[in-house]
Design an enzyme around this catalytic site. Structure first.
Site, PDB file in Angstrom:
ATOM      1  N   CYS A  35     -52.385  27.402  19.285  1.00  0.00           N
ATOM      2  CA  CYS A  35     -51.183  27.411  18.439  1.00  0.00           C
ATOM      3  C   CYS A  35     -51.490  26.632  17.161  1.00  0.00           C
ATOM      4  O   CYS A  35     -51.970  25.505  17.212  1.00  0.00           O
ATOM      5  CB  CYS A  35     -50.020  26.769  19.194  1.00  0.00           C
ATOM      6  SG  CYS A  35     -48.511  26.595  18.229  1.00  0.00           S
ATOM      7  N   ALA A  36     -51.212  27.239  16.019  1.00  0.00           N
ATOM      8  CA  ALA A  36     -51.514  26.599  14.730  1.00  0.00           C
ATOM      9  C   ALA A  36     -50.572  25.437  14.417  1.00  0.00           C
ATOM     10  O   ALA A  36     -50.851  24.639  13.534  1.00  0.00           O
ATOM     11  CB  ALA A  36     -51.445  27.633  13.618  1.00  0.00           C
TER      12      ALA A  36
END
Length: 120
Positions: free
Chosen positions: A75-76
Site C-alpha cells: 500500500c502506497a
C-alpha cells in the site's frame, strides 16, 4: 459529528429551559441560532460529504488476489503489504482503510492526484 450532536442536545435543553421560565421572546431566537443553524451546517457540510465519500468508496473495485500480486503488494499510503485492496479508477491499489482515511481529507488519488469526483 458526535460533538455537534452533543452541542445540539445541550442547545435543545437550553431552549426548553428558556421556554419553561416564560421567556418566549428569546425562545425563537435561541432555537434559530442554537438549533436550526447548527443542524443546517451539519447537513450541508458533513452529512452530504459523508454520503459522497461512502458512495465513492463503494464504487471502487475490490481487487482480486491476482491483481494485488500483479500491480503491487504494498500500500502506497501505509507502506505495508496488502491482502485486501481497493482499486481506484486510475488503477492504483490501496488498503480499504487507508483509502477511506484519504477520502476524508481529499477526493484526489494519493499517488497521481487524479480527481475521483470526475470518475464518480
Amino acid at each position: 459529528m458526535i460533538l455537534n450532536f452533543i452541542a445540539i442536545t445541550a442547545a435543545f435543553v437550553a431552549s426548553m429551559y428558556i421556554y419553561f421560565i416564560q421567556c418566549s421572546s428569546f425562545l425563537l431566537l435561541s432555537m434559530y441560532f442554537l438549533l436550526y443553524i447548527r443542524l443546517k451546517d451539519i447537513y450541508h457540510n458533513q452529512w452530504k460529504l459523508l454520503q459522497i465519500e461512502k458512495a465513492m468508496f463503494r464504487s471502487f473495485k475490490i481487487a482480486t488476489r491476482e491483481e494485488i500480486i500483479a500491480w503491487a503488494d504494498i500500500c502506497a499510503i501505509c507502506l505495508n503489504s496488502m491482502s485486501k485492496a481497493r482499486m481506484t479508477p486510475c488503477k492504483h491499489l490501496f488498503h480499504p482503510m487507508c483509502l477511506k482515511q484519504c477520502l476524508k481529507s481529499s477526493f484526489l488519488c494519493p499517488l497521481c492526484k487524479s480527481n475521483f469526483l470526475g470518475s464518480y
